[in-house]
Design a protein around this motif. Structure first.
Motif, PDB file in Angstrom:
ATOM      1  N   ILE A  81      -1.359  13.639   9.378  1.00  0.00           N
ATOM      2  CA  ILE A  81      -1.087  12.368   8.722  1.00  0.00           C
ATOM      3  C   ILE A  81      -2.208  12.075   7.744  1.00  0.00           C
ATOM      4  O   ILE A  81      -3.390  12.068   8.109  1.00  0.00           O
ATOM      5  N   SER A  83      -1.928   9.241   5.340  1.00  0.00           N
ATOM      6  CA  SER A  83      -2.045   7.791   5.181  1.00  0.00           C
ATOM      7  C   SER A  83      -0.833   7.106   5.789  1.00  0.00           C
ATOM      8  O   SER A  83       0.250   7.698   5.878  1.00  0.00           O
ATOM      9  N   VAL A  84      -1.029   5.867   6.204  1.00  0.00           N
ATOM     10  CA  VAL A  84       0.059   5.045   6.747  1.00  0.00           C
ATOM     11  C   VAL A  84      -0.072   3.647   6.157  1.00  0.00           C
ATOM     12  O   VAL A  84      -1.117   3.005   6.288  1.00  0.00           O
ATOM     13  N   ASP A  85       0.974   3.189   5.474  1.00  0.00           N
ATOM     14  CA  ASP A  85       1.040   1.823   4.967  1.00  0.00           C
ATOM     15  C   ASP A  85       2.184   1.096   5.654  1.00  0.00           C
ATOM     16  O   ASP A  85       2.892   1.675   6.485  1.00  0.00           O
ATOM     17  N   PHE A  89       4.563   6.276   4.586  1.00  0.00           N
ATOM     18  CA  PHE A  89       3.463   7.098   5.091  1.00  0.00           C
ATOM     19  C   PHE A  89       3.475   8.438   4.361  1.00  0.00           C
ATOM     20  O   PHE A  89       4.488   8.843   3.770  1.00  0.00           O
ATOM     21  N   THR A  90       2.331   9.103   4.388  1.00  0.00           N
ATOM     22  CA  THR A  90       2.154  10.372   3.695  1.00  0.00           C
ATOM     23  C   THR A  90       1.669  11.414   4.686  1.00  0.00           C
ATOM     24  O   THR A  90       0.732  11.152   5.468  1.00  0.00           O
ATOM     25  N   LEU A 115       6.426   3.484  10.042  1.00  0.00           N
ATOM     26  CA  LEU A 115       6.111   4.479  11.055  1.00  0.00           C
ATOM     27  C   LEU A 115       5.699   3.783  12.336  1.00  0.00           C
ATOM     28  O   LEU A 115       4.996   2.762  12.304  1.00  0.00           O
ATOM     29  N   LEU A 122      -6.114   9.711  10.848  1.00  0.00           N
ATOM     30  CA  LEU A 122      -5.816  10.041   9.467  1.00  0.00           C
ATOM     31  C   LEU A 122      -6.817  11.082   8.974  1.00  0.00           C
ATOM     32  O   LEU A 122      -7.996  11.033   9.315  1.00  0.00           O
TER      33      LEU A 122
END
Length: 288
Positions: A81, A83-85, A89-90, A115, A122
């Motif tokens: 993972i 990034s998570v917003d 997410f990316t 997510l 991260l």
């Protein structure tokens, strides 16, 4: 990344290889998608019932092809993972040679959905992933409808109809088939660069993609007719920066934009080579 173990294990089959005798991008994409989905389930980030939502929510894929995957190569797939917003997410998905731990390909997926809470740390983007020669944002060509793309100088290189067996249980074309349609269409473009040499795999000059960015603007479903058009953004000594647009024929909507950086390849030496002068002269006619 390897410390958590692979979430996918497989190998390269003969029937997955192309005229350059290495894993075709369609099957790179298919194995990457298996790794993505298996990893999200492995780490309890989504449920099995959410996988169709994940597929529909992929907004972009940035793909780096780093090392050839030849027949019978054992493959390990890993996910981390980035990034998570709140609403996206990316993730980075890698395929490695199991025997050597060499990274063969790295795909970065941006997925527009929330997510579930995760304890997964991260991680930063490694140097071998991410953009090298392609814009990190979608190009505006997606605003062109099909007729406008023809008027802008794009060349028709692919047409067809979406089959039910290419779609998932929710009736959406599987993400890896978009790059597969691109691969199927490319010989119609290469044939225009080398008139009279229309058989793939014949001769000593071929091509290999190094980097690819695919942005999704819509979805193709069973019985949709599609058309792919293509043009060249720029030419280097060895490289070609190409732009492909995939359309829904009925609506005229651009559903996918694809940027690709490819090299001309010496199929005997298995390395890149300068674009031959006669080919370059023809390719310049496709600049947009």
């Amino acid at each position: 990344m390897n410390q958590s173990g692979p979430v996918y294990l497989g190998s390269v089959n003969r029937w997955e290889c192309d005229e350059n005798d290495h894993l075709n991008v369609r099957f790179f994409g298919q194995k990457m998608q298996q790794t993505l989905e298996a990893g999200l389930l492995e780490y309890n980030l989504v449920t099995p019932q959410q996988l169709p939502i994940v597929r529909r929510s992929i907004s972009s894929q940035h793909m780096r092809f780093i090392a050839e995957a030849r027949i019978a190569v054992p493959i390990s797939g890993y996910l981390k993972i980035l990034s998570v917003d709140t609403d996206e997410f990316t993730v980075l998905v890698e395929l490695r040679n199991t025997g050597t731990d060499t990274v063969m390909a790295a795909f970065v997926y941006v997925i527009e959905m929330s997510l579930a809470a995760t304890n997964q740390a991260l991680e930063p983007m490694p140097a071998y992933a991410g953009s090298r020669g392609i814009e990190t944002k979608a190009l505006t060509h997606s605003k062109l409808n099909l007729a406008q793309s023809h008027a802008a100088g794009f060349s028709q290189i692919g047409r067809g109809i979406i089959r039910t067996d290419e779609c998932d249980e929710a009736g959406s074309l599987q993400p890896y088939h978009y790059i597969g349609k691109s691969s199927d269409s490319m010989p119609n473009l290469w044939a225009r660069f080398t008139p009279g040499e229309n058989e793939r795999g014949k001769g000593v000059v071929g091509g290999a993609v190094l980097e690819y960015r695919m942005d999704h603007h819509g979805i193709l479903q069973p019985n949709d007719r599609f058309e792919m058009v293509s043009g060249i953004l720029s030419l280097g000594e060895k490289t070609q920066h190409m732009l492909h647009l995939i359309y829904n024929v009925e609506t005229g909507q651009c559903v996918v934009t694809c940027q690709a950086v490819a090299v001309t390849m010496d199929l005997v030496a298995r390395k890149s080579m300068p674009i031959p002068d006669d080919r370059r002269a023809v390719m310049e006619n496709f600049l947009i």
